[in-house]
Design an enzyme around this catalytic site. Sequence first.
Site, short mmCIF file in Angstrom:
data_model
loop_
_atom_site.label_atom_id
_atom_site.label_comp_id
_atom_site.label_asym_id
_atom_site.label_seq_id
_atom_site.Cartn_x
_atom_site.Cartn_y
_atom_site.Cartn_z
N GLN A 95 8.11 -0.13 -10.67
CA GLN A 95 7.83 0.83 -9.61
C GLN A 95 6.40 1.32 -9.83
O GLN A 95 6.13 2.14 -10.69
CB GLN A 95 8.83 1.99 -9.67
CG GLN A 95 8.75 2.95 -8.52
CD GLN A 95 9.79 4.07 -8.63
OE1 GLN A 95 10.40 4.27 -9.67
NE2 GLN A 95 9.96 4.80 -7.55
N VAL A 97 4.42 3.18 -8.06
CA VAL A 97 4.20 4.60 -7.74
C VAL A 97 5.52 5.31 -7.98
O VAL A 97 6.54 4.91 -7.40
CB VAL A 97 3.74 4.79 -6.28
CG1 VAL A 97 3.63 6.27 -5.93
CG2 VAL A 97 2.40 4.10 -6.04
N HIS A 101 10.42 4.46 -2.85
CA HIS A 101 9.90 3.72 -1.70
C HIS A 101 10.66 2.40 -1.56
O HIS A 101 11.05 1.78 -2.53
CB HIS A 101 8.39 3.48 -1.78
CG HIS A 101 7.91 2.78 -3.00
ND1 HIS A 101 7.83 3.38 -4.24
CD2 HIS A 101 7.47 1.52 -3.17
CE1 HIS A 101 7.34 2.52 -5.13
NE2 HIS A 101 7.12 1.37 -4.51
N HIS A 103 10.45 -1.35 0.21
CA HIS A 103 9.57 -2.36 0.79
C HIS A 103 10.31 -3.06 1.92
O HIS A 103 11.46 -3.48 1.74
CB HIS A 103 9.20 -3.42 -0.26
CG HIS A 103 8.44 -2.89 -1.41
ND1 HIS A 103 7.07 -2.97 -1.49
CD2 HIS A 103 8.86 -2.27 -2.55
CE1 HIS A 103 6.67 -2.42 -2.63
NE2 HIS A 103 7.74 -1.99 -3.29
#
Length: 143
Positions: A95, A97, A101, A103
């Site tokens: 990961q 960041v 999130h 994708h």
Amino acid sequence: MSPATGPCPFCAVVAGDLPAAVVLDDGVVAAFLDNRPLFKGHVLVVPVIHAETLVDLPPEDVGPYFTRVRAVAAAVETGLGAAGSFVAMNNRVSQSVPHLHTHVVPRRPKDGLRGFFWPRTKYDSDDEAAEYAARVRDGLGEI
């Protein structure tokens, strides 16, 4: 959890402090083009609150979050004329960041994506990125 502040780049996108080619921003999620896409039209969907991983996302936010991920997946296919999509999420390991999130990557037969050794590409310009973002936004309107 609250709208994030601080050094998180995704929180900065949500706050409007960091530029991004946004395709959806509805108070639940922000979805924007990955600046190092696997393929052009690769979208990241992030919750507007700072949650590092899926486990950190409050249970009441999971359904609304994935409803938006689903909509973006359909929009990527519709808006970009893709044959399908690849939808993936890392939690901590790989990961890049530390903000949850997902994708959403447009897929086409024989596109070269094999396993987890993914090629990366770049947009030729901010204008090209904006055009891809607009096409995905258009796809959102068709769902």
